[in-house]
Every structure is written in C-alpha cells, then in structure tokens.
Design an enzyme around this catalytic site. Structure first.
Site, PDB file in Angstrom:
ATOM      1  N   SER A 138       0.843  -1.191   0.000  1.00 28.46           N
ATOM      2  CA  SER A 138       0.000   0.000   0.000  1.00 28.46           C
ATOM      3  C   SER A 138       0.877   1.240   0.000  1.00 28.46           C
ATOM      4  CB  SER A 138      -0.882   0.010   1.253  1.00 28.46           C
ATOM      5  OG  SER A 138      -1.560   1.238   1.388  1.00 28.46           O
ATOM      6  N   TYR A 151      -2.171  -0.527  10.263  1.00 26.47           N
ATOM      7  CA  TYR A 151      -2.323  -0.968   8.876  1.00 26.47           C
ATOM      8  C   TYR A 151      -1.076  -0.610   8.066  1.00 26.47           C
ATOM      9  CZ  TYR A 151      -4.118  -1.366   4.121  1.00 26.47           C
ATOM     10  OH  TYR A 151      -4.283  -1.699   2.798  1.00 26.47           O
TER      11      TYR A 151
END
Length: 195
Positions: A138, A151
C-alpha cells in the site's frame, strides 16, 4: 494460447475489489484461478463469471486471520504458479483506540498469512524453476498519516518481505514483486464506516 494457459493462480481476497479484478484479468490470460475469500456466495459469483467467459476457476473459502485455514488453503490450492497476496484487513482510527483484536486481525491477515502462503508455495515454485509472487502492499507503507499506524506498519512489513523474498527466490527463477496501490473506492467506503 495465452501466456498463462495451464498455469494456476491463487489470489487471496478475490471475491471483491482489487482481488476480484485481478482474478478476472488472470483468467482472461488463461490462468486456472483459485478464488479465495470468506464469502462463498461472492466467491461463486466470481467463479461463475470467469467460467461464463470461457475461463477456468474454482472457489476455496479461507479466513486469513486463522492460521489453520491458511495452511488448508495452501494444501487445497495444489501446485501454484502465481500467488497474489491481496487480501487485507484494515481498522482505522487513533492508535490508542485500536483494540487488541483489531491489531491481531491486521497482523494475522496482512503479514502472517502472506508469510505463511509464500513460504508454503514459493519453495515449490523454486524447485520447478519458475513462478511469481505478487504482494499487494500500500502507499500507506511509506506515508505517515493519521489514524493508520497499524495498517501502514503491516503493509511496510509486506514490502520488506517482498525485497527479502526477491533475493531468496529470485535466483531460482521466481519473481517476487509488490504493488502499492493508493486508496480504492471500497477502502474509502470502509474507512468511512458505510460498508
């Protein structure tokens, strides 16, 4: 004949979003696709669409927060030529508000499952002298932003594992790469709590 004809591709989290689009793309290129996710109905919908378009696919249910389920998935998938570690869990908010359960779920799905599947399947690819592992990281892995610490850390771990595995498995003919997409429509909806 397409470049992936006769090859098997396992795509985690392929019942929705980026994973589903990846399943369709690889099936269109001839891969036998193993669709995975927790929702059997959505999984069968993906399989049916691939088959309706002349492709080959099957569904294997898996909860990637459960290590026994991940091990079963690796066994059921059989000989895999392309592994796409796409599935991910995200809980967003102030770090002090992230519960132990949310923290564990993110580490389990986003890091441990990636590690477990890759170490189960990549050595077999290396023995055959070819294969590909694609990890979905990501943009959050390299950008410090508010309400996203755990995350982001899990995705940074995926990026680091990718570099290590490229060095480990690359000499045996296995390509290991990561892609780092930014926010997708589904991620934005989930963050806002409306999905």
């Amino acid at each position: 004949m397409s470049e992936l004809t006769g090859k098997t591709a396992l795509i985690t989290g392929s019942t929705t979003g980026i994973g589903r689009a990846t399943a369709y793309a690889l099936a269109a290129r001839g891969a036998n696709v193993v669709v995975t996710g927790r929702d059997a109905q959505r999984g069968q919908e993906v399989v049916q669409k691939i088959q309706a378009e002349g492709g080959s696919a099957r569904f294997a249910a898996a909860d990637l927060t459960n290590p026994d389920d991940v091990a079963r998935l690796a066994r059921e998938a059989g000989e895999v030529d392309v592994l796409v570690n796409n599935a991910g869990v995200g809980s967003f908010g102030p770090s002090a508000d992230i519960t132990g359960e949310q923290y564990d779920a993110m580490l389990d799905a986003n890091v441990r499952a990636v590690y477990q599947l890759t170490t189960a399947l990549a050595p077999k690819m290396a023995e055959r002298g070819s294969g590909s592992v694609i990890n979905v990281s990501s943009g959050a892995a390299v950008i410090g932003d508010v309400n996203n610490a755990v995350y982001a850390a899990t995705k940074a771990a995926v990026s680091s594992l990718t570099r290590a595995w490229a060095a480990e498995y690359g000499p045996s003919g296995v390509r290991v790469n990561a892609v780092a997409p930014g926010p997708s429509e589904r991620a934005i909806i989930t963050t806002n709590g409306t999905a």
